[in-house]
Design a protein around this motif. Sequence first.
Motif, PDB file in Angstrom:
ATOM      1  N   TYR A 141       0.809  -1.219   0.000  1.00  0.00           N
ATOM      2  CA  TYR A 141       0.000   0.000   0.000  1.00  0.00           C
ATOM      3  C   TYR A 141       0.845   1.273   0.000  1.00  0.00           C
ATOM      4  CZ  TYR A 141      -3.886  -3.077   1.306  1.00  0.00           C
ATOM      5  OH  TYR A 141      -4.844  -4.069   1.322  1.00  0.00           O
ATOM      6  N   SER A 142       0.384   2.231  -0.774  1.00  0.00           N
ATOM      7  CA  SER A 142       0.884   3.599  -0.698  1.00  0.00           C
ATOM      8  C   SER A 142      -0.348   4.504  -0.723  1.00  0.00           C
ATOM      9  CB  SER A 142       1.836   3.913  -1.858  1.00  0.00           C
ATOM     10  OG  SER A 142       1.168   3.754  -3.108  1.00  0.00           O
ATOM     11  N   TYR A 143      -0.134   5.810  -0.585  1.00  0.00           N
ATOM     12  CA  TYR A 143      -1.268   6.705  -0.394  1.00  0.00           C
ATOM     13  C   TYR A 143      -1.138   7.931  -1.288  1.00  0.00           C
ATOM     14  CZ  TYR A 143      -1.391   3.595   3.550  1.00  0.00           C
ATOM     15  OH  TYR A 143      -1.386   2.463   4.308  1.00  0.00           O
ATOM     16  N   VAL A 158      -6.009   4.826  -1.070  1.00  0.00           N
ATOM     17  CA  VAL A 158      -5.058   3.722  -0.899  1.00  0.00           C
ATOM     18  C   VAL A 158      -4.715   3.161  -2.274  1.00  0.00           C
ATOM     19  CG1 VAL A 158      -4.666   1.452   0.116  1.00  0.00           C
ATOM     20  CG2 VAL A 158      -6.055   3.136   1.329  1.00  0.00           C
ATOM     21  N   ASN A 159      -3.440   3.137  -2.617  1.00  0.00           N
ATOM     22  CA  ASN A 159      -2.969   2.538  -3.860  1.00  0.00           C
ATOM     23  C   ASN A 159      -2.490   1.116  -3.560  1.00  0.00           C
ATOM     24  OD1 ASN A 159      -3.108   5.186  -5.239  1.00  0.00           O
ATOM     25  ND2 ASN A 159      -1.360   5.665  -3.930  1.00  0.00           N
ATOM     26  N   ASP A 160      -3.098   0.126  -4.192  1.00  0.00           N
ATOM     27  CA  ASP A 160      -2.774  -1.274  -3.937  1.00  0.00           C
ATOM     28  C   ASP A 160      -1.884  -1.809  -5.056  1.00  0.00           C
ATOM     29  OD1 ASP A 160      -2.664  -3.970  -3.432  1.00  0.00           O
ATOM     30  OD2 ASP A 160      -4.794  -4.203  -3.022  1.00  0.00           O
ATOM     31  N   ASN A 192      -4.256  12.443   1.393  1.00  0.00           N
ATOM     32  CA  ASN A 192      -3.963  11.009   1.483  1.00  0.00           C
ATOM     33  C   ASN A 192      -5.222  10.185   1.763  1.00  0.00           C
ATOM     34  OD1 ASN A 192      -1.156  11.308   1.031  1.00  0.00           O
ATOM     35  ND2 ASN A 192      -0.878  11.886   3.178  1.00  0.00           N
ATOM     36  N   ARG A 207     -10.316   5.434   1.330  1.00  0.00           N
ATOM     37  CA  ARG A 207      -9.949   4.895   2.638  1.00  0.00           C
ATOM     38  C   ARG A 207     -11.143   4.717   3.556  1.00  0.00           C
ATOM     39  NH1 ARG A 207      -4.115   7.337   4.451  1.00  0.00           N
ATOM     40  NH2 ARG A 207      -4.130   5.463   5.735  1.00  0.00           N
ATOM     41  N   GLN A 261      -7.186   1.408  -6.802  1.00  0.00           N
ATOM     42  CA  GLN A 261      -7.179   2.483  -5.820  1.00  0.00           C
ATOM     43  C   GLN A 261      -8.479   2.422  -5.030  1.00  0.00           C
ATOM     44  OE1 GLN A 261      -6.560   6.109  -8.173  1.00  0.00           O
ATOM     45  NE2 GLN A 261      -4.480   6.253  -7.369  1.00  0.00           N
ATOM     46  N   ALA A 288      -4.118   1.226   6.369  1.00  0.00           N
ATOM     47  CA  ALA A 288      -4.697   1.604   5.081  1.00  0.00           C
ATOM     48  C   ALA A 288      -6.176   1.934   5.207  1.00  0.00           C
ATOM     49  CB  ALA A 288      -4.489   0.482   4.069  1.00  0.00           C
TER      50      ALA A 288
END
Length: 436
Positions: free
Chosen positions: A298-300, A314-316, A311, A325, A322, A385
């Motif tokens: 995960y990134s944001y 959530v990038n999976d 933010n 959240r 995406q 996340a």
Amino acid sequence: MASAFSPGLSPVHRFFNTQTGVHFYTISETERANVVANFPQFNHEGVAYYASQVAGAGLTPFFRFYVPSKGFHFYTAKESEKDSIIANLAATYTYEGIGYYVLDSDWRGEKLPHTGVTSDQCYKAGSDVLVACSMPETGDLNEQQDGHRAGINAMSYSAVGGRALTSCVQDNITGLIWEGKEANGPRVGSGTYTHLNNGLATDTSGYVAAVNATNLCGFNDWRLPTRQELLNLNAPAVNTTWFPNTAASYYWAAELASTDSTRAWFVNFQSAFSYHDARTNTFSVRLVRGSSASGPRYSYSTVAYGSDGANNVVNDAWTGLQWRRCEQGQVWSGSACSGTVSTFTHELAIAHAQGQGGWRMPNIKELSSAMDLNVSSGANVDSTAFPGVVGNGTWASSPLVGNASHASGVSFFSGVVAYDARSLGHAVRLVRSAPN
């Protein structure tokens, strides 16, 4: 070449030859171990990227040559260059075949197979009857229903090296290779096993060992699939043209229940249903090979949405999706979800998602992929996340084919993947495809 994990891909290891000053690459774990053990001049530098050990859609062969006079390898993904070297430089370059397969420019960002819901299985307002998705009334309700997206990552399979489908089958979307089933014999489709990890022939552990001992389809790294991998194969029923001798049964997944180690997860190959049961029970098994999901997930990022703060997305990396959240009805403050989760009937959930500026309801495979079955308390999701999950039932866009008055969904607290009457109220979590 993929710089990050993608389902079905394997790590390509890079070595530096301190004598020649060049690099050597291999996808073979056996070759990697041999070089580490026997060639001290090669420094292992770790994983360079990810590629596939077998051919498949979206993959290009990466050809390997060895130059004995110089002691190094040469690689190319160009068929014309490979043919030219073989024709004109064979005395210098020894052709060693295809080293592995790399991603071509057509590789898709989304990495989950479609559900198998067809373009004739959409809803219109005021009805539980599935109709052709081309009807204007279905788009009026929501033009991004599961059936409208039937052509995106449609499930696709191929034979492996000309082998019989009763031996193994490749999933062209994930790159994973699945065990085929026999009508009779040691891999009979009707066979059932416990899940006790005791090594007995009647247990999944013994079955895995026995299949690996036969080097099925040239591989000895067969394993139990994860629950998500099994769900990805289900549509909700498995394609028996590609997977003959499949028992309509419960199939063991690799994961144990995080709250009770005497139980393990299973997937029902007759319907969109998954839960956990006692490991002493005997269920069906279908093995798989290929890398399971791993590495940073995960990134944001920030996408303008209502009153959400920064933010809020959530990038999976594992799925190419995406997620918002927060569940619908809540607002992302920049650090938490506040407010009350809204609940919708399934029809109202579909209608609500229609006007959300590029966001949509996830199908059942997408929604289940957001779960984390390792969580032992609270919601079965990554709490960083997706903090503060409160909706027990969450709708997917997927209808229950065969009983369209019901639709699929998940419980993020029990982990169950199931279906419910469309008239009931459940939460909604929006998704969209990550931009390339």
